[in-house]
Design an enzyme around this catalytic site. Sequence first.
Site, PDB file in Angstrom:
ATOM      1  N   ASP A  52       0.846  -1.183   0.000  1.00 26.32           N
ATOM      2  CA  ASP A  52       0.000   0.000   0.000  1.00 26.32           C
ATOM      3  C   ASP A  52       0.893   1.250   0.000  1.00 26.32           C
ATOM      4  O   ASP A  52       1.735   1.417   0.890  1.00 26.32           O
ATOM      5  CB  ASP A  52      -0.857  -0.066   1.270  1.00 26.32           C
ATOM      6  CG  ASP A  52      -1.770   1.133   1.418  1.00 26.32           C
ATOM      7  OD1 ASP A  52      -1.715   2.049   0.583  1.00 26.32           O
ATOM      8  OD2 ASP A  52      -2.544   1.130   2.392  1.00 26.32           O
ATOM      9  N   GLY A  53       0.716   2.112  -0.988  1.00 30.06           N
ATOM     10  CA  GLY A  53       1.545   3.316  -1.120  1.00 30.06           C
ATOM     11  C   GLY A  53       1.484   4.219   0.112  1.00 30.06           C
ATOM     12  O   GLY A  53       2.466   4.871   0.473  1.00 30.06           O
ATOM     13  N   ASP A  57       1.058   8.024  -9.458  1.00 27.01           N
ATOM     14  CA  ASP A  57       0.332   7.637 -10.672  1.00 27.01           C
ATOM     15  C   ASP A  57      -0.861   6.793 -10.247  1.00 27.01           C
ATOM     16  O   ASP A  57      -0.863   5.569 -10.395  1.00 27.01           O
ATOM     17  CB  ASP A  57       1.274   6.861 -11.607  1.00 27.01           C
ATOM     18  CG  ASP A  57       0.561   6.419 -12.870  1.00 27.01           C
ATOM     19  OD1 ASP A  57      -0.547   6.913 -13.152  1.00 27.01           O
ATOM     20  OD2 ASP A  57       1.112   5.546 -13.577  1.00 27.01           O
ATOM     21  N   SER A  58      -1.875   7.458  -9.717  1.00 32.09           N
ATOM     22  CA  SER A  58      -3.005   6.733  -9.124  1.00 32.09           C
ATOM     23  C   SER A  58      -4.158   6.600 -10.112  1.00 32.09           C
ATOM     24  O   SER A  58      -4.176   7.231 -11.165  1.00 32.09           O
ATOM     25  CB  SER A  58      -3.506   7.503  -7.909  1.00 32.09           C
ATOM     26  OG  SER A  58      -4.151   8.683  -8.333  1.00 32.09           O
ATOM     27  N   ASP A  72      -8.499   7.092 -10.329  1.00 36.60           N
ATOM     28  CA  ASP A  72      -9.366   8.193  -9.878  1.00 36.60           C
ATOM     29  C   ASP A  72      -9.572   8.104  -8.363  1.00 36.60           C
ATOM     30  O   ASP A  72      -9.413   7.031  -7.775  1.00 36.60           O
ATOM     31  CB  ASP A  72     -10.745   8.085 -10.562  1.00 36.60           C
ATOM     32  CG  ASP A  72     -10.671   8.286 -12.065  1.00 36.60           C
ATOM     33  OD1 ASP A  72      -9.678   8.869 -12.547  1.00 36.60           O
ATOM     34  OD2 ASP A  72     -11.604   7.852 -12.763  1.00 36.60           O
ATOM     35  N   PRO A  82      -9.615   1.991  -4.373  1.00 43.60           N
ATOM     36  CA  PRO A  82      -8.322   1.841  -3.682  1.00 43.60           C
ATOM     37  C   PRO A  82      -7.496   3.128  -3.605  1.00 43.60           C
ATOM     38  O   PRO A  82      -6.600   3.230  -2.778  1.00 43.60           O
ATOM     39  CB  PRO A  82      -7.580   0.775  -4.508  1.00 43.60           C
ATOM     40  CG  PRO A  82      -8.382   0.510  -5.718  1.00 43.60           C
ATOM     41  CD  PRO A  82      -9.754   1.072  -5.511  1.00 43.60           C
TER      42      PRO A  82
END
EC number: 2.5.1.16
Length: 277
Positions: free
Chosen positions: A140-141, A158-159, A161, A165
């Site tokens: 998990d970032g 760089d996710s 929307d 998550p």
Amino acid sequence: MVEMELWFTEQQTPDLGFTCKITKTIYTAKTQYQDLAILETKQFGRMLVLDGAVQTTIADEFCYHELISHVPLFTHPNPKKVAVIGGGDGGVIREILKHDEVEKAYLIEIDREVIEASKKYLPEISCALDDERAEVIITDGIKFVSENKNMFDVIIVDSTDPVGPAVGLFQDSFYKAVFECLKEDGLFVAQTESPFYDQDLIKNVFHAVKSIFPITRLYLGFIPTYPSGLWSFTLGSKKYDPLEVDISKIKRIDTKYYNPELHKALFALPTFVQEII
Ligand code: AG3
């Protein structure tokens, strides 16, 4: 026999869809985190879709991946350690590794299956993930940035929307953790959605970042397959200002969208966007 046409639609807003013709469904999966599809489209080539939202296509991925990577990397004078939060398709890692001074690029992705599907079906985008300067960490970032301090020169978020998550990647507490995770002259960029449809989000993120980082800037690019085509990126920096870069010193690298002449021009905002922030 009747020829059957298959069409994919992303419902970009409750009142608008983006539709393209599909020649083949290459792969679909329900991962632990999201629905994943790789589609063969007529117009854009292969397309990665997560939870119904277009993430990237072979035809236009360069627009997004170059913009989110080269603006921060040419703003930092010597980026050696770089982290990507999300970005499991590997497109940002490929762009980062075009910079010779980068010693290590970490991909911090929560969903292993995005990486695996991209490696298998989108080799043009994921090709750099096996490079010896790339390291993939499945976690998990949010957890990763809060557990590591003073570690990176550049962080690129760089996710997907801000639903599902990725929700936590648009919150104040995350930007504070990103600040701590950067070295004392570090900077970060996050993709921050469409200035047509996501004005509240852009405003909130901009002000959250501004309350933490001494330098905060918004820039725009054109990404044909994303909602409205016009896309925003928010940059927070401890020391280096993208507007103060000496563009005559920017090295020419192999790109199709980014170039030194564009570096500062990307930050010139249309009036309606200036008014958002
Ligand atoms: N991440 C941002 C995708 C956002 C697109 N939104 C949408 N289609 N509604 C892209 C990941 C590429 N590496």
